[in-house]
Design an enzyme around this catalytic site. Structure first.
Site, PDB file in Angstrom:
ATOM      1  N   ARG A 223       6.837   2.725  -3.776  1.00 21.99           N
ATOM      2  CA  ARG A 223       6.331   3.695  -2.814  1.00 21.99           C
ATOM      3  C   ARG A 223       5.652   4.827  -3.578  1.00 21.99           C
ATOM      4  NH1 ARG A 223       6.421   0.330   0.437  1.00 21.99           N
ATOM      5  NH2 ARG A 223       7.565   0.217   2.409  1.00 21.99           N
ATOM      6  N   HIS A 271      -2.925  -0.450  -1.671  1.00 22.21           N
ATOM      7  CA  HIS A 271      -1.695  -0.891  -1.001  1.00 22.21           C
ATOM      8  C   HIS A 271      -1.860  -2.296  -0.409  1.00 22.21           C
ATOM      9  CE1 HIS A 271       2.142   0.870   1.013  1.00 22.21           C
ATOM     10  NE2 HIS A 271       2.295  -0.427   0.759  1.00 22.21           N
TER      11      HIS A 271
END
Length: 308
Positions: A223, A271
């Site tokens: 993350r 991502h």
């Protein structure tokens, strides 16, 4: 069975077609269409609506559309509502592909060669066999374990660090805070696959980088908030780190002109390492709903105390 989907409309349209074929008895609505709110039993979302219990008084389970569930504000969710992370083969295979690509790219010094290409420099560097490259994964859950297996087969010297001991063939296990220093000291390529919790936020920082061998590399697929961005830039500048592959940042996307965009030691992707595949995700959802209705344990059930 009544399901509401609150995420990408394009993906939701695919889910609707799949469910119409695989489970025609299911009533499927895409947000903001919910049908009769009192009949909604299952919500699939990245971010649920506010006042969830008032919105859907008979909601049984909240399903995340992704592998993570740290985006939820648990204080705002009903305390008795089960929250489930997405665990499905498409997510896993995507992460395995990305991590394998990144490890091989770093091992064979591809960021360095790409930088040379842009400068029109033809110069070779010494290479070494995979067996002399020590790879370490922080966070050995479903994705971490899956990512390690092909690296073992390729001959890399592999280890994993997690809260508890993990028994994986060909992988040395380090567990607990007291073993983190030893894990880092033997790691040439560090892969972050940790969940985001209060304990792991900012963990990729100057202190951690200093415990890696000089010239180590980072693969960040956890993350964005795991990483202290300035500390990474400093480590690359000093040579403590040689390169980094980043698939997650905070925020996403980065602002125009951010140094990560043009840094010669950084590979940046938007991502995309692991993305939910509609076909396998719908099957995983249906199986979990059946498990719930049979009173069985849900796959991917979040432990709120741990945060994952």
């Amino acid at each position: 069975m009544n399901i509401v989907y609150k995420s990408s409309p394009e993906r939701g349209a695919v889910w609707a077609k799949l469910l119409a074929t695989l489970a025609p008895e299911v009533s499927f609505c895409q947000w903001p269409d919910t049908g009769n709110p009192e009949e909604v039993e299952y919500l699939v979302a990245w971010q649920p609506p506010e006042n969830l219990r008032q919105q859907f008084p008979n909601l049984k389970v909240l399903f995340s559309v992704g592998a993570g569930a740290d985006q939820f504000d648990y204080a705002a969710l009903p305390p008795d509502l089960p929250v489930v992370r997405m665990i499905e083969p498409g997510l896993t295979s995507g992460m395995v592909e990305y991590v394998t690509f990144a490890v091989l790219g770093l091992h064979r010094q591809m960021p360095r060669y790409l930088h040379q290409q842009r400068q029109q420099i033809w110069h070779e560097h010494a290479s070494q066999p995979a067996s002399r490259c020590r790879v370490g994964v922080m966070g050995v859950g479903e994705l971490g374990e899956a990512a390690l297996k092909p690296l073992v087969q390729l001959g890399f010297d592999c280890a994993g660090w997690s809260r508890t001991h993990k028994a994986i063939a060909g992988v040395r296990s380090f567990a607990g805070e007291e073993r983190l220093e030893a894990f880092l000291a033997r790691t040439d390529i560090l892969i972050c696959l940790l969940p985001l919790t209060a304990a792991t936020e900012g963990i990729l920082n100057a202190s951690l980088f200093s415990q890696l061998p000089e010239g180590a590399a980072l693969i960040q697929v956890g993350r964005g908030k795991h990483l202290n961005q300035q500390h990474l830039l400093d480590a690359l500048e000093s040579g403590q780190l040689s390169a980094a592959v980043l698939d997650v940042t905070s925020p996403e996307p980065l602002s125009a002109g951010h140094p990560f965009w043009s840094h010669p030691g950084i590979w940046l992707t938007p991502h995309i390492a692991s993305q939910t595949q509609p076909e396998s995700a719908v099957l995983a959802l249906l199986e979990n709903i059946r498990r719930y209705e049979r009173g069985e344990k849900l796959i991917g059930l979040v432990d709120r105390e741990k945060g994952y």
